[in-house]
Design a protein around this motif. Structure first.
Motif, short mmCIF file in Angstrom:
data_model
loop_
_atom_site.label_atom_id
_atom_site.label_comp_id
_atom_site.label_asym_id
_atom_site.label_seq_id
_atom_site.Cartn_x
_atom_site.Cartn_y
_atom_site.Cartn_z
N SER A 155 0.84 -1.20 0.00
CA SER A 155 0.00 0.00 0.00
C SER A 155 0.87 1.25 0.00
O SER A 155 1.80 1.38 0.81
N THR A 156 0.59 2.17 -0.92
CA THR A 156 1.38 3.41 -0.98
C THR A 156 0.46 4.63 -0.98
O THR A 156 0.38 5.35 -0.01
N LYS A 157 -0.27 4.79 -2.09
CA LYS A 157 -1.11 6.00 -2.19
C LYS A 157 -2.27 5.98 -1.20
O LYS A 157 -2.74 7.04 -0.79
N ALA A 158 -2.71 4.80 -0.81
CA ALA A 158 -3.81 4.75 0.17
C ALA A 158 -3.35 5.32 1.51
O ALA A 158 -4.10 6.01 2.20
N TYR A 159 -2.09 5.03 1.85
CA TYR A 159 -1.53 5.51 3.13
C TYR A 159 -1.48 7.03 3.18
O TYR A 159 -1.97 7.65 4.15
N THR A 160 -0.94 7.66 2.14
CA THR A 160 -0.85 9.13 2.16
C THR A 160 -2.25 9.74 2.08
O THR A 160 -2.51 10.77 2.72
N ALA A 161 -3.15 9.09 1.35
CA ALA A 161 -4.52 9.60 1.27
C ALA A 161 -5.20 9.54 2.64
O ALA A 161 -5.89 10.48 3.04
N GLN A 162 -5.00 8.45 3.34
CA GLN A 162 -5.61 8.31 4.67
C GLN A 162 -5.13 9.43 5.60
O GLN A 162 -5.92 10.06 6.31
N MET A 163 -3.83 9.71 5.56
CA MET A 163 -3.29 10.75 6.45
C MET A 163 -3.81 12.13 6.04
O MET A 163 -4.07 12.98 6.91
N ALA A 164 -3.98 12.35 4.74
CA ALA A 164 -4.52 13.64 4.28
C ALA A 164 -5.94 13.83 4.82
O ALA A 164 -6.30 14.92 5.31
N VAL A 165 -6.74 12.78 4.77
CA VAL A 165 -8.12 12.87 5.27
C VAL A 165 -8.11 13.14 6.79
O VAL A 165 -8.90 13.94 7.29
N PHE A 166 -7.18 12.53 7.49
CA PHE A 166 -7.10 12.79 8.94
C PHE A 166 -6.71 14.24 9.24
O PHE A 166 -7.21 14.82 10.21
N ALA A 167 -5.83 14.81 8.43
CA ALA A 167 -5.44 16.21 8.65
C ALA A 167 -6.68 17.10 8.51
O ALA A 167 -6.92 18.00 9.32
N ILE A 168 -7.48 16.81 7.49
CA ILE A 168 -8.70 17.61 7.25
C ILE A 168 -9.68 17.41 8.41
O ILE A 168 -10.23 18.36 8.95
N LEU A 169 -9.85 16.17 8.80
CA LEU A 169 -10.77 15.84 9.90
C LEU A 169 -10.34 16.52 11.20
O LEU A 169 -11.17 17.07 11.94
N ALA A 170 -9.04 16.52 11.45
CA ALA A 170 -8.51 17.10 12.69
C ALA A 170 -8.76 18.61 12.72
O ALA A 170 -9.22 19.16 13.74
N VAL A 171 -8.49 19.28 11.62
CA VAL A 171 -8.67 20.74 11.59
C VAL A 171 -10.15 21.08 11.67
O VAL A 171 -10.56 22.01 12.36
N ASP A 172 -10.96 20.31 10.98
CA ASP A 172 -12.40 20.55 11.02
C ASP A 172 -12.92 20.43 12.46
O ASP A 172 -13.69 21.26 12.93
N ALA A 173 -12.46 19.38 13.15
CA ALA A 173 -12.89 19.20 14.55
C ALA A 173 -12.41 20.35 15.41
O ALA A 173 -13.15 20.85 16.27
N ALA A 174 -11.19 20.80 15.16
CA ALA A 174 -10.65 21.92 15.94
C ALA A 174 -11.51 23.16 15.73
O ALA A 174 -11.89 23.84 16.69
N GLN A 175 -11.86 23.43 14.48
CA GLN A 175 -12.68 24.61 14.18
C GLN A 175 -14.03 24.51 14.86
O GLN A 175 -14.52 25.45 15.46
N LYS A 176 -14.62 23.33 14.78
CA LYS A 176 -15.94 23.13 15.39
C LYS A 176 -15.88 23.30 16.90
O LYS A 176 -16.82 23.76 17.53
N ARG A 177 -14.73 22.96 17.49
CA ARG A 177 -14.59 23.11 18.94
C ARG A 177 -14.12 24.52 19.33
O ARG A 177 -13.82 24.78 20.47
N GLY A 178 -13.96 25.39 18.31
CA GLY A 178 -13.61 26.78 18.59
C GLY A 178 -12.13 27.02 18.84
O GLY A 178 -11.75 28.07 19.37
N VAL A 179 -11.29 26.07 18.46
CA VAL A 179 -9.84 26.26 18.61
C VAL A 179 -9.38 27.14 17.45
O VAL A 179 -9.69 26.85 16.30
N THR A 180 -8.66 28.23 17.74
CA THR A 180 -8.21 29.07 16.62
C THR A 180 -7.02 28.40 15.93
O THR A 180 -6.13 27.87 16.57
N MET A 181 -7.07 28.45 14.61
CA MET A 181 -6.19 27.65 13.78
C MET A 181 -5.44 28.49 12.78
O MET A 181 -6.04 29.21 11.99
N GLU A 182 -4.14 28.38 12.79
CA GLU A 182 -3.33 29.03 11.76
C GLU A 182 -3.25 28.09 10.54
O GLU A 182 -2.96 28.51 9.44
#
Ligand code: M6R
Length: 357
Positions: A155-182
């Motif tokens: 597995s190669t591209k699936a791994y990097t894709a999974q991590m990209a989705v987690f980065a998006i998910l993490a920032v989205d959750a931070a925004q929803k919880r009101g954490v200010t994000m650079e």
């Protein structure tokens, strides 16, 4: 089809910049903000603890995903090997969310856990490359990794894709919880895609690294700290799986607690240095193995580089370094396997998706 490529694995490695750009476009709304199903958003932010369940390379993506969600969104996360969790469940928090990461969406060990936690009434989310798959159908929510079909067993591209989705998910959750994000993941992922692209040009260099360090060796160590440690675990898995070289990924500081005994004259040690906070430490660890005869190959990132590094990769956001630093590891493994006449796309004893426990 693999077209002009000799192997699917090489094609899939090369596709990674396109996959990342595809993910950006799928997860962006018309105002350039993150686009995510409101139910998923709520499930993530209501959890008091997230349990990530996965196997193999997807487990390694889950280790990085944990760091992203904890550091960016401030939600506690545990990442577990599915087959362990299945028969040895830890104490759960009061409001857990279960996230299953699976390229195929068919891995039996994960399905076992999914069935059990659904019986307990807990919410479930599958992050997968195959939206119609079993794990996707049976979980409450699905996030698609949009990597396109992955054919090579490694597995190669699936791994990097999974991590990209987690980065998006993490920032989205931070925004929803009101954490200010650079940190704007959609913009930073575009930089990642450009950084990945340089490896399409630098294959010969990586082929040479594989020749210099791995053509006759029986074993190889990968060392790194923090996020780099997780990429080293993935680099080692890739190398063993397709080249049959015994390889291990270690936390740099842990070597001296036993494993350093295995270092002999000429043992290849691949070091990863992309994390400024532990750069001096990992370089110290590399000196320790060199003093015992190791053949060092240091892969660093701009900003952490040093004279004599074998390869310096372009700088990307600190949280996203695994998405770029894994590419040289994938390519080194690919060429090591080629040089040893191994069947790159179909390594012995392995199947693309493991549908039995
Ligand atoms: O389809 P999955 O992501 O659930 O598969 C999990 C593992 O079997 C898989 O990542 C395996 O480790 C790969 N062959 C690694 O390259």
């Amino acid at each position: 089809e693999k077209g002009t490529y000799p192997h699917y694995m090489l094609k899939e490695i090369d596709e990674q910049p396109f996959v990342i750009r595809n993910i950006i476009s799928k997860y962006k709304d018309e105002n350039e903000n993150i686009k995510l199903d409101e139910d998923v958003r709520t499930a993530v932010t209501q959890a008091d603890r997230i349990y990530i369940i996965a196997a193999g390379t997807s487990y390694h993506a889950g280790l990085v995903g944990k760091e992203m969600i904890e550091k960016i969104a401030g939600i506690p996360v545990e990442t577990h090997i599915a087959s362990e969790f299945l028969y040895n469940m830890p104490l759960l928090s009061e409001k857990p969310l279960f996230i299953f990461i699976s390229q195929s969406g068919e891995t039996a060990d994960l399905r076992g856990v999914l069935v059990n936690v659904k019986k307990l009434g807990h919410p479930t989310l599958t992050v997968t490359n195959v939206p119609g798959s079993t794990l996707s159908r049976e979980a409450e929510y699905t996030l698609h990794t949009h990597a396109g079909p992955e054919i090579a067993v490694a597995s190669t591209k699936a791994y990097t894709a999974q991590m990209a989705v987690f980065a998006i998910l993490a920032v989205d959750a931070a925004q929803k919880r009101g954490v200010t994000m650079e940190f704007n993941p959609l913009q930073e992922l575009a930089i990642v895609a450009n950084a990945m692209e340089i490896f399409t040009e630098r294959k010969e260099e990586l082929e040479q690294v594989a020749r210099d360090f791995l053509s006759t060796t029986r074993n190889c160590f990968f060392i790194g700290r923090a996020l780099d440690y997780h990429v080293c675990q993935e680099g080692a898995l890739k190398l063993k799986e397709i080249s049959y070289i015994q390889a291990e990924g270690f936390a740099g500081g842990e070597l001296k607690h036993g494993t350093i005994a295995l270092i002999e004259d000429g043992t290849p040690v691949i070091g990863l240095a992309t994390q400024p906070a532990v750069n001096l430490n990992i370089r110290g660890n590399m000196k320790e193995v060199v003093a015992r005869g190791a053949n060092p190959c240091m892969i660093s990132m701009e900003g952490c580089e040093d004279e004599g590094d074998t390869l310096v990769i372009p700088r990307v956001h600190e949280y996203l370094t695994p998405l770029v630093s894994v590419l040289p590891m994938q390519l080194i493994s690919y060429y090591a396997a080629l040089h040893r006449d191994c069947d790159v796309d179909k390594p012995r004893n392995l199947a693309k998706s493991v549908t039995v426990e």
